[in-house]
Design a protein around this motif. Structure first.
Motif, PDB file in Angstrom:
ATOM      1  N   CYS A   1       0.847  -1.203   0.000  1.00 40.26           N
ATOM      2  CA  CYS A   1       0.000   0.000   0.000  1.00 40.26           C
ATOM      3  C   CYS A   1       0.881   1.252   0.000  1.00 40.26           C
ATOM      4  CB  CYS A   1      -0.891  -0.010   1.247  1.00 40.26           C
ATOM      5  SG  CYS A   1      -1.915   1.472   1.436  1.00 40.26           S
TER       6      CYS A   1
ATOM      7  N   PRO B   1       0.462   3.346   3.918  1.00 37.71           N
ATOM      8  CA  PRO B   1       0.024   2.508   5.041  1.00 37.71           C
ATOM      9  C   PRO B   1      -0.221   3.293   6.324  1.00 37.71           C
ATOM     10  CG  PRO B   1       2.374   2.224   4.644  1.00 37.71           C
ATOM     11  CD  PRO B   1       1.844   3.043   3.504  1.00 37.71           C
TER      12      PRO B   1
ATOM     13  N   THR C   1      -2.884  -3.583  10.282  1.00 38.20           N
ATOM     14  CA  THR C   1      -2.268  -2.550   9.456  1.00 38.20           C
ATOM     15  C   THR C   1      -1.652  -3.194   8.216  1.00 38.20           C
ATOM     16  OG1 THR C   1      -0.157  -2.702  10.652  1.00 38.20           O
ATOM     17  CG2 THR C   1      -1.789  -1.122  11.471  1.00 38.20           C
TER      18      THR C   1
ATOM     19  N   LYS D   1       4.093  -0.965   3.085  1.00 29.93           N
ATOM     20  CA  LYS D   1       4.273  -0.224   1.839  1.00 29.93           C
ATOM     21  C   LYS D   1       4.884  -1.069   0.737  1.00 29.93           C
ATOM     22  CE  LYS D   1       5.857   4.141  -0.059  1.00 29.93           C
ATOM     23  NZ  LYS D   1       6.343   5.501   0.225  1.00 29.93           N
TER      24      LYS D   1
END
Length: 364
Positions: free
Chosen positions: A238, A241, A309, A312
């Protein structure tokens, strides 16, 4: 005769035209379904769509505890001292609602094979994953997909998933078990066999920790009809993040959840008003106390509030197995924990009704 032939020609042409429209509609629907997963989205490499950005009070960069935090209890499930083992698991379930177990009896190479097969599935081209897609009109959660089709007003989370039951055999629908990679089905069958021993030991120790006979909690949660619902969570890399979550804060609606993570950190639990990150222990199983055990114990054991969570540059994955009562089973606080000083803290209801309310965010 000529009129009849013309009529037949017109009817046939209309049929072909309608069929072509139908096929185009089906193709469009399949394509529409296909883009509704995180892995198939196109986005700026330095940004994420607005609907994935959490409010500041939920953003992990702001809310994750950065100081010296206590660690989730890690327990040796092979400890020959039964009294000690029962005490450790009971204490962790009352204070934390979560613990990790090592030496649990599931071979490390089998766990690696389970992870490898799941990883290969999520690396397949999108159209191959769609073979296991959850039908749009299905009332079940089984199948491949994401939560992108939820209420457009809700924030989206950065995760795709695959759900399917792995035990008991009558509850299994192989429609949702990938045939590719070829090892997937055999590995999951083998994992389910080993999982049953872990489940029995956990239920037994949790029962003894409440002063009950060892069989009580398992029987109250459904006995041999308890359904093992496997979920593979896939959190793609992501770009931001710090702003989003893989899964929002929640407790599990199951009785117990048994989870295998990969090495990418991300599981966080809420303890003492802080979001604390779970330490990764290779080959350990992470045990969540779910809502049904909290209900049965009338609150003595706590369902853990947790979230996920994302990273990246790496994909995070996890393999939780949710131990769920059969839908028609009525679950409520056990009589042993109810008296004039301790009234029921939870309603007694069928599990399917509890699940419906939970998934639709209705009051229980």
């Amino acid at each position: 005769m000529l009129v009849t032939q013309v009529s037949l020609y017109i009817v046939g042409s209309l049929f072909c035209f309608v069929e072509k429209l139908r096929n185009k509609k089906i193709a469009f629907r399949m394509e529409f379904d296909r883009v509704q997963t995180i892995a198939s989205l196109s986005f700026d490499k330095e940004a994420i769509p607005e609907e994935f950005i959490m409010p500041e009070k939920e953003q992990p960069a702001i809310t994750t505890f950065r100081g010296l935090a206590p660690e989730i209890p890690a327990i040796d499930l092979s400890d020959p001292d039964q009294e000690k083992l029962v005490g450790l698991i009971a204490d962790a379930s009352k204070e934390w609602g979560i613990f990790q177990v090592i030496n649990h009896g599931i071979p490390s190479d089998l766990i690696a094979e389970l992870q490898g097969a799941g990883k290969k599935f999520f690396e397949l081209p999108q159209e191959e994953k769609e073979v296991c897609a959850r039908p749009r009109d299905s009332e079940s959660i089984e199948g491949y997909g994401s939560k992108l089709l939820n209420d457009p007003q809700e924030k989206k989370t950065w995760v795709d998933h695959l759900f399917h039951r792995i035990w008991p055999p009558p509850s299994i629908n192989y429609q949702f078990w990938p045939e590719n990679p070829p090892s997937y089905r055999e590995v999951n069958k083998e994992y389910a066999k080993y999982m049953r021993d872990v489940v029995d030991k956990l239920f037994t120790t949790l029962s003894l920790g409440l002063g009950l006979e060892g069989h009580v909690l398992k029987e109250a949660a459904g006995g041999e009809q308890i359904e093992y619902m496997l979920k593979i969570n896939y959190y793609p890399p992501c770009p931001r993040p710090d702003l989003t979550l893989g899964v929002e804060a929640h407790t599990d609606l199951s009785a117990i959840t048994i989870l295998v993570p990969n090495e990418v950190p991300g599981l966080q639990i809420f303890k003492d008003d802080h979001w604390i990150e779970a330490k990764y222990i290779p080959d350990a199983l992470i045990i969540h106390i779910g809502d049904q055990i909290e209900i049965l114990s009338n609150g003595k054991y706590k369902a853990v509030l947790h979230r996920t969570t994302v990273a990246k540059d790496r994909a995070r994955m996890s393999w939780p197995v949710f131990l769920e009562p059969p839908g028609e089973l009525v679950v409520g606080p056990l009589p042993e924990f109810i008296n004039k000083d301790n009234p029921p803290k939870f309603k007694t209801k069928k599990f399917k009704d509890y699940m419906y309310c939970k998934l639709n965010k209705l009051p229980q």
